[in-house]
Write a protein that holds these residues in place. Structure first.
Motif, PDB file in Angstrom:
ATOM      1  N   LEU A  69      19.579  -1.323  -4.040  1.00  0.00           N
ATOM      2  CA  LEU A  69      18.295  -1.903  -3.651  1.00  0.00           C
ATOM      3  C   LEU A  69      17.226  -0.881  -3.295  1.00  0.00           C
ATOM      4  O   LEU A  69      17.471   0.074  -2.560  1.00  0.00           O
ATOM      5  CB  LEU A  69      18.493  -2.835  -2.455  1.00  0.00           C
ATOM      6  CG  LEU A  69      19.353  -4.051  -2.746  1.00  0.00           C
ATOM      7  CD1 LEU A  69      19.320  -5.000  -1.564  1.00  0.00           C
ATOM      8  CD2 LEU A  69      18.874  -4.766  -3.992  1.00  0.00           C
ATOM      9  N   PRO A  70      16.016  -1.094  -3.827  1.00  0.00           N
ATOM     10  CA  PRO A  70      14.898  -0.202  -3.565  1.00  0.00           C
ATOM     11  C   PRO A  70      13.978  -0.762  -2.480  1.00  0.00           C
ATOM     12  O   PRO A  70      14.071  -1.940  -2.116  1.00  0.00           O
ATOM     13  CB  PRO A  70      14.149  -0.234  -4.895  1.00  0.00           C
ATOM     14  CG  PRO A  70      14.322  -1.652  -5.362  1.00  0.00           C
ATOM     15  CD  PRO A  70      15.676  -2.104  -4.850  1.00  0.00           C
ATOM     16  N   SER A  71      13.077   0.076  -1.989  1.00  0.00           N
ATOM     17  CA  SER A  71      12.035  -0.445  -1.105  1.00  0.00           C
ATOM     18  C   SER A  71      10.778   0.390  -1.217  1.00  0.00           C
ATOM     19  O   SER A  71      10.806   1.546  -1.648  1.00  0.00           O
ATOM     20  CB  SER A  71      12.515  -0.471   0.351  1.00  0.00           C
ATOM     21  OG  SER A  71      12.407   0.807   0.930  1.00  0.00           O
ATOM     22  N   ALA A  72       9.681  -0.243  -0.827  1.00  0.00           N
ATOM     23  CA  ALA A  72       8.385   0.425  -0.773  1.00  0.00           C
ATOM     24  C   ALA A  72       7.783   0.151   0.588  1.00  0.00           C
ATOM     25  O   ALA A  72       7.846  -0.973   1.075  1.00  0.00           O
ATOM     26  CB  ALA A  72       7.464  -0.140  -1.855  1.00  0.00           C
ATOM     27  N   SER A  73       7.217   1.188   1.217  1.00  0.00           N
ATOM     28  CA  SER A  73       6.514   0.999   2.485  1.00  0.00           C
ATOM     29  C   SER A  73       5.061   1.401   2.269  1.00  0.00           C
ATOM     30  O   SER A  73       4.787   2.544   1.900  1.00  0.00           O
ATOM     31  CB  SER A  73       7.139   1.856   3.585  1.00  0.00           C
ATOM     32  OG  SER A  73       8.505   1.539   3.718  1.00  0.00           O
ATOM     33  N   LEU A  74       4.160   0.444   2.493  1.00  0.00           N
ATOM     34  CA  LEU A  74       2.763   0.650   2.126  1.00  0.00           C
ATOM     35  C   LEU A  74       1.844   0.482   3.327  1.00  0.00           C
ATOM     36  O   LEU A  74       2.113  -0.322   4.224  1.00  0.00           O
ATOM     37  CB  LEU A  74       2.345  -0.364   1.052  1.00  0.00           C
ATOM     38  CG  LEU A  74       3.263  -0.472  -0.173  1.00  0.00           C
ATOM     39  CD1 LEU A  74       2.845  -1.655  -1.044  1.00  0.00           C
ATOM     40  CD2 LEU A  74       3.247   0.824  -0.969  1.00  0.00           C
ATOM     41  N   GLY A  75       0.754   1.230   3.330  1.00  0.00           N
ATOM     42  CA  GLY A  75      -0.270   1.076   4.361  1.00  0.00           C
ATOM     43  C   GLY A  75      -1.553   0.563   3.739  1.00  0.00           C
ATOM     44  O   GLY A  75      -1.603   0.238   2.552  1.00  0.00           O
ATOM     45  N   ALA A  76      -2.611   0.504   4.552  1.00  0.00           N
ATOM     46  CA  ALA A  76      -3.893   0.031   4.038  1.00  0.00           C
ATOM     47  C   ALA A  76      -4.489   1.063   3.092  1.00  0.00           C
ATOM     48  O   ALA A  76      -5.192   0.746   2.150  1.00  0.00           O
ATOM     49  CB  ALA A  76      -4.847  -0.255   5.194  1.00  0.00           C
ATOM     50  N   LYS A  77      -4.228   2.340   3.375  1.00  0.00           N
ATOM     51  CA  LYS A  77      -4.683   3.412   2.483  1.00  0.00           C
ATOM     52  C   LYS A  77      -3.694   4.568   2.586  1.00  0.00           C
ATOM     53  O   LYS A  77      -2.782   4.525   3.403  1.00  0.00           O
ATOM     54  CB  LYS A  77      -6.094   3.857   2.867  1.00  0.00           C
ATOM     55  CG  LYS A  77      -6.250   4.253   4.325  1.00  0.00           C
ATOM     56  CD  LYS A  77      -7.684   4.642   4.576  1.00  0.00           C
ATOM     57  CE  LYS A  77      -8.059   5.052   5.976  1.00  0.00           C
ATOM     58  NZ  LYS A  77      -7.183   5.020   7.079  1.00  0.00           N
ATOM     59  N   ALA A 105       2.291  17.522   4.674  1.00  0.00           N
ATOM     60  CA  ALA A 105       2.539  17.438   3.229  1.00  0.00           C
ATOM     61  C   ALA A 105       2.483  15.983   2.767  1.00  0.00           C
ATOM     62  O   ALA A 105       1.916  15.673   1.711  1.00  0.00           O
ATOM     63  CB  ALA A 105       3.899  18.055   2.899  1.00  0.00           C
ATOM     64  N   CYS A 106       3.069  15.093   3.563  1.00  0.00           N
ATOM     65  CA  CYS A 106       3.076  13.667   3.193  1.00  0.00           C
ATOM     66  C   CYS A 106       1.664  13.106   3.127  1.00  0.00           C
ATOM     67  O   CYS A 106       1.321  12.362   2.213  1.00  0.00           O
ATOM     68  CB  CYS A 106       3.911  12.856   4.182  1.00  0.00           C
ATOM     69  SG  CYS A 106       5.674  13.183   4.022  1.00  0.00           S
ATOM     70  N   ARG A 107       0.838  13.464   4.108  1.00  0.00           N
ATOM     71  CA  ARG A 107      -0.546  12.974   4.113  1.00  0.00           C
ATOM     72  C   ARG A 107      -1.301  13.405   2.859  1.00  0.00           C
ATOM     73  O   ARG A 107      -2.186  12.709   2.376  1.00  0.00           O
ATOM     74  CB  ARG A 107      -1.302  13.523   5.333  1.00  0.00           C
ATOM     75  CG  ARG A 107      -0.931  12.857   6.637  1.00  0.00           C
ATOM     76  CD  ARG A 107      -1.978  13.238   7.704  1.00  0.00           C
ATOM     77  NE  ARG A 107      -1.462  13.141   9.056  1.00  0.00           N
ATOM     78  CZ  ARG A 107      -1.297  11.988   9.715  1.00  0.00           C
ATOM     79  NH1 ARG A 107      -1.609  10.852   9.140  1.00  0.00           N
ATOM     80  NH2 ARG A 107      -0.814  11.985  10.938  1.00  0.00           N
ATOM     81  N   GLY A 163       0.811   4.740   8.990  1.00  0.00           N
ATOM     82  CA  GLY A 163       0.355   3.336   9.035  1.00  0.00           C
ATOM     83  C   GLY A 163       1.006   2.455   7.981  1.00  0.00           C
ATOM     84  O   GLY A 163       0.376   1.557   7.419  1.00  0.00           O
ATOM     85  N   LEU A 164       2.297   2.702   7.718  1.00  0.00           N
ATOM     86  CA  LEU A 164       3.003   1.961   6.659  1.00  0.00           C
ATOM     87  C   LEU A 164       3.499   0.627   7.222  1.00  0.00           C
ATOM     88  O   LEU A 164       4.656   0.487   7.599  1.00  0.00           O
ATOM     89  CB  LEU A 164       4.171   2.799   6.135  1.00  0.00           C
ATOM     90  CG  LEU A 164       3.778   4.204   5.643  1.00  0.00           C
ATOM     91  CD1 LEU A 164       5.024   5.026   5.332  1.00  0.00           C
ATOM     92  CD2 LEU A 164       2.866   4.103   4.425  1.00  0.00           C
ATOM     93  N   PHE A 165       2.604  -0.343   7.272  1.00  0.00           N
ATOM     94  CA  PHE A 165       2.934  -1.586   7.977  1.00  0.00           C
ATOM     95  C   PHE A 165       3.711  -2.594   7.122  1.00  0.00           C
ATOM     96  O   PHE A 165       4.241  -3.568   7.627  1.00  0.00           O
ATOM     97  CB  PHE A 165       1.668  -2.227   8.542  1.00  0.00           C
ATOM     98  CG  PHE A 165       0.731  -2.764   7.485  1.00  0.00           C
ATOM     99  CD1 PHE A 165       0.872  -4.065   7.027  1.00  0.00           C
ATOM    100  CD2 PHE A 165      -0.297  -1.971   6.971  1.00  0.00           C
ATOM    101  CE1 PHE A 165       0.016  -4.567   6.054  1.00  0.00           C
ATOM    102  CE2 PHE A 165      -1.156  -2.470   5.997  1.00  0.00           C
ATOM    103  CZ  PHE A 165      -0.993  -3.771   5.539  1.00  0.00           C
TER     104      PHE A 165
END
Ligand code: IPM
Ligand code: MG
Length: 358
Positions: free
Chosen positions: A263-271, A62-64, A100-102
């Motif tokens: 406090l918030p956060s974001a975890s991001l990947g290349a795509k 589902a996340c993908r 891939g959330l680097f």
């Protein structure tokens, strides 16, 4: 725009704050004319109880397929047995790795109205506006070998802090790009006087930042940086650091804002989709009581709008609504308030402020 958002409430206060986040997203959709659809899945201890796995395959699938992911928190005393084979936290680590959330972005700002909540002297907090860019899929969290072995002498446990040049380059590059759009200051934090992985980190950081003439790069050792974070917090703009140092320093930096719950956060990947979550944990001591601070999640929704869906005005609107609510004097129990309000009341105030602002 149309977007499909995956909700992962998780454990403890996770469901309460994710509910708040969903309400804010629904209000944003209504005001700005978007269509957000939602799907809720299990992660962490809740998923362990239901399926024996902290990140079940249907949750990952589902996340993908989602446009963005909003997560509450994972873990709790019920699953805290140190000899357990699987732990709720593994669900979080697995989703970071699988998607891939680097890059983990943890902004720390001080609301003027809340300065008295911090244990630090108010004058130290003047002008604090920093962003920790934490590497999230390398270092001791994921390095191999990892494990415990038994021998006749006893037990021996090992973790490995490893980094490749590629891993360092991509996170430092992202930090440089962000610093360029802010005040142009980047502090790379390492332990290069002791650790080999830190010496590689520092070399690659210097090489990478050379492509960004507008960014002033400095280096700090993690021990003295930890001290400077509470003695001169306003001296930082963007911080970039490896996984474990970033974990520790971001909780320390939370003290500046007055409460971890903000406090918030974001975890991001290349795509692919990004994952957005409050920095706080599952707070089992107050779970189910309806008193958790939803602001960390609501500001994570703002990051979801900005970094996940590219809806920048919508993100600014959510942030302004939160500010307005604090200006009006409303506080949850974690903010040393005599007349603390519930999670639901705080959330309603934010959605009402959004409505009023537009
Ligand atoms: C965080 C948390 C996690 C981490 C835990 C829950 C695995 O502390 O997101 O900072 O250490 O990364
Ligand atoms: Mg942490």
């Amino acid at each position: 725009m149309d977007s499909h958002i995956v909700l992962l409430p998780g454990d403890g206060i996770g469901p309460e704050v994710v509910q708040a986040g969903q309400e804010v997203l629904e209000t944003v959709a209504k005001i700005f004319g978007h269509r957000f659809t939602f799907e809720t899945r299990l992660i962490g201890g809740a998923a362990l109880d239901a399926s024996g796995q902290p990140l079940p395959p249907d949750t990952l699938a589902a996340c993908r397929n989602g446009g963005a992911i909003l997560l509450g928190a994972v873990g709790g005393p019920r699953w805290d047995n140190p000899s357990a084979r699987v732990r709720p936290e593994q669900g979080l680590l697995a989703i970071r790795r699988e998607l891939g959330l680097f890059a983990n972005l943890r902004p720390v700002k001080v609301f003027d109205e809340l300065r008295s909540c911090s244990p630090l002297r108010p004058e130290l907090l003047q002008g604090v506006d920093l962003l920790i860019v934490r590497e999230l899929t390398g270092g001791a969290y994921f390095g191999k070998p990892q494990g415990t072995e038994r021998s006749e002498q006893g037990e021996r446990a090992v973790d490995t802090m490893a980094y490749t040049d590629h891993e360092v380059r991509r996170i430092v590059r992202l930090a440089c790009e962000i610093a360029q759009r802010r005040r142009g200051k980047l502090c790379s934090i390492d332990k290069a006087n002791v650790l080999e992985s830190s010496r590689l980190w520092r070399r690659i950081a210097i090489q990478t930042a050379a492509d960004f003439p507008g960014v002033a790069l400095e280096h700090a050792l993690v021990d003295s940086a930890a001290m400077r974070l509470v003695s001169q917090p306003a001296s930082f703009d963007v911080i970039v650091t490896e996984n474990l140092f970033g974990d520790i320093l971001s909780d320390e930096a939370a003290v500046l804002s007055g409460a971890l719950g903000l406090l918030p956060s974001a975890s991001l990947g290349a795509k692919g989709p990004g994952l957005f979550e409050p920095v706080h944990g599952s707070a089992p001591d107050i779970a189910g009581r309806g008193i958790a601070n939803p602001v960390g999640t609501i500001l994570s929704v703002a990051m979801l709008l900005e970094y996940g869906l590219d809806l920048v005005s919508e993100a600014r609107a959510v942030e302004s609504a939160v500010k307005r609510v604090f200006q009006s004097g409303l506080r949850t129990a974690d903010l040393k308030a005599a007349n603390a309000v519930t999670t639901k009341a705080m959330t309603r105030a934010v959605t009402a402020a959004l409505d009023e602002l537009h």
